[in-house]
Design an enzyme around this catalytic site. Structure first.
Site, mmCIF file in Angstrom:
data_model
loop_
_atom_site.group_PDB
_atom_site.id
_atom_site.type_symbol
_atom_site.label_atom_id
_atom_site.label_comp_id
_atom_site.label_asym_id
_atom_site.label_seq_id
_atom_site.Cartn_x
_atom_site.Cartn_y
_atom_site.Cartn_z
ATOM 1 N N PHE A 111 0.817 -1.221 0.000
ATOM 2 C CA PHE A 111 0.000 0.000 0.000
ATOM 3 C C PHE A 111 0.848 1.267 0.000
ATOM 4 O O PHE A 111 0.363 2.348 -0.290
ATOM 5 C CB PHE A 111 -0.964 -0.010 1.204
ATOM 6 C CG PHE A 111 -0.386 0.602 2.456
ATOM 7 C CD1 PHE A 111 0.473 -0.119 3.256
ATOM 8 C CD2 PHE A 111 -0.696 1.903 2.809
ATOM 9 C CE1 PHE A 111 1.006 0.449 4.404
ATOM 10 C CE2 PHE A 111 -0.173 2.474 3.948
ATOM 11 C CZ PHE A 111 0.691 1.750 4.747
ATOM 12 N N LYS A 112 2.143 1.157 0.314
ATOM 13 C CA LYS A 112 2.984 2.351 0.348
ATOM 14 C C LYS A 112 3.059 3.037 -1.015
ATOM 15 O O LYS A 112 3.345 4.219 -1.107
ATOM 16 C CB LYS A 112 4.370 2.006 0.873
ATOM 17 C CG LYS A 112 4.289 1.597 2.339
ATOM 18 C CD LYS A 112 5.621 1.601 3.042
ATOM 19 C CE LYS A 112 5.464 1.475 4.541
ATOM 20 N NZ LYS A 112 4.783 0.228 4.963
#
Ligand code: PLP
Length: 465
Positions: A111-112
């Site tokens: 998700f970064k």
């Protein structure tokens, strides 16, 4: 829009300045002075928007005209152009009113990418406008380094140096970094552990005289405000897909540095009807102990099978404390002073507010593996170990079956084959198509001794003119 420090003693900054700043000079973290608020009617009017259009609605009040709308739209467009799924953040159902929000469709499968794809383009835009070049430097034990490299790979005004501990990151993680061959990307494998890498970065920020004239170091770590801001969007996106604002939604968030779930808290403050926000931790459970027992104390680091959540202290929690203490910078300064001893407790008022806002739950490695196995047996859906922690926390802490529960899937299972194997899968999960040739790609990195002067000499010699 002005940005202010959680410790009350640093100058207020504009949006563009805050993007290029890490810690405030009083040691605090920056936050917007006021939050934009959206009415239910306004949120309802966004129902048909795709991810990028929605991102513009949510991000533009924070930028507040500093970047012209047309340019901001282009930035958002480029930031999400490398995601493999048209929905950007698709939902999958795993149980009655239980959903997985797949936040791993970006280039590095975690998700970064949501924050760092955006941040890379934003940096480049602001730097071009200012005719300035910078050096991004960071240490990584895995996910952040590859996401930062992918975010900055095509940025003309940035050289990026990422240090990882030599031979101590997984092959997939290393190759995700070292196979990016653009000439502004510099991977250093340091002969040492992750702490040595971090200390090297800290020392470099403290004395930047090794850099060529006019260059400064910039951080991409999780305290950067723009990262949090970009993460607010997917809470709204999931909420709208499940019937908000007419219907409340809940979220369970695998938590390390508290950046992701803090974005969820902000979404709630901005008008999204969020019922529960669940903090899900592994054995590094400082936040779970804080919420359940008012025990915010440092404990030795445990190396878990969900390594991206292995933290001793959650760096973004200070932003939450600032709100819990009614934005009293002096109180936060005092609290952080107390915490130098390694522990602190919250006052009664802030603690009860925190307990109204958040539930929390902790899982050890064995429980995590059990969840991966169980969910696969019941749905044939394979969770990565971080996501599994969120799913189980949701099942344990859920208050209402009527309210859709969204579990954030923070990584793709192919990134963590060891955990998946422990859960009884015969074969390692396949990498997505665009990465199937990862092990055939050319790698480029430099192994360096754990020696500040040598690292600095290497950096100075390799920064592009
Ligand atoms: C970084 C990360 C987390 C933790 O997110 P925070 O914002 O630090 O709380 C969880 N899962 C994965 C896979 C991550 O990479």
């Amino acid at each position: 829009m002005k940005y202010i420090s959680t410790r009350g003693d640093a100058p207020a900054l504009s949006f563009e300045d805050v993007v290029l700043t890490g810690l405030a000079n009083d040691g605090g973290l920056y936050l917007p002075e006021t939050l934009p608020k959206f009415s239910a009617e306004e949120i309802a009017s966004w129902r048909g928007l795709d991810y990028r259009e929605l991102a513009f609605k949510i991000i533009s009040p924070f930028v507040d005209g500093e970047i012209p709308d047309a340019d901001l739209k282009k930035l958002i467009e480029s930031a999400y152009s490398k995601f493999r799924h048209d929905a950007i953040a698709p939902l999958v159902q795993t149980g009655h009113n239980e959903f997985i929000l797949e936040l791993f469709q970006g280039p590095t499968l975690a998700f970064k990418d949501f924050a760092l794809q955006f941040l890379g383009h934003l940096f480049d835009y602001v730097l071009k406008k200012r005719n300035q070049k910078v050096v991004v430097m960071g240490a990584t034990s895995g996910d952040t380094g590859s996401a930062a490299i992918e975010g900055c790979r095509d940025c003309e005004n940035i050289d990026i140096f990422i240090l990882h501990p030599n031979k101590r990151v997984s092959d997939v993680q290393r190759r995700q970094m070292t196979t990016v061959l653009t000439d502004n990307v510099h991977n250093i494998a340091l002969e040492g552990n992750f702490d040595d890498c971090q200390n090297m970065v800290k020392a470099s920020f403290a004395d930047q005289s090794f850099l060529p004239d006019g260059r400064q170091l910039v951080a991409v770590n999780s305290i950067n405000w723009a990262r949090i801001m970009a993460q607010i969007v997917y809470y709204f996106y999931a909420g709208l897909a499940l019937g908000s604002p007419a219907r409340p939604v809940s979220f369970s968030v695998p938590t390390g540095n508290f950046g992701d779930i803090f974005a969820g808290y902000l979404a709630k403050q901005m008008g999204l009807p969020i019922d529960q926000l669940i903090i899900a931790t592994n054995s590094n459970d400082i936040l779970h102990r804080c919420i359940s027992n008012n025990d915010h104390s440092k404990q030795p680091l445990v190396h878990s099978i969900s390594p991206s959540m292995d933290i001793m202290v959650s760096s973004n929690f200070e932003r939450m404390l600032f709100d819990l203490y009614d934005r009293d910078g002096a109180a936060i300064k005092q609290l952080m002073e107390d915490f130098k001893s390694g522990e602190m407790s919250l006052a009664e008022g802030p603690l009860s507010k925190a307990r109204e806002l958040f539930s929390s739950y902790r899982l050890d490695d064995k429980e995590t593996v059990d969840v991966i196995r169980e969910v696969f047996e019941n749905t044939e859906y394979l969770l990565d170990p971080h996501t599994a922690i969120g799913v189980q926390a949701a099942r344990k802490q859920r208050k209402s079956k009527d309210v859709p529960m969204v579990c954030l899937a923070t990584a793709h299972p192919a990134k963590f084959p060891e955990a998946v194997r422990q859960a009884g899968q015969a074969a390692d999960p396949a990498l997505p198509l665009h990465m199937r040739d990862l092990f055939d790609r050319e790698e480029r990195y430099t192994v360096l001794e754990n020696d500040l002067a040598k690292v600095h000499a290497h950096m100075a010699a390799n920064i592009n003119a």
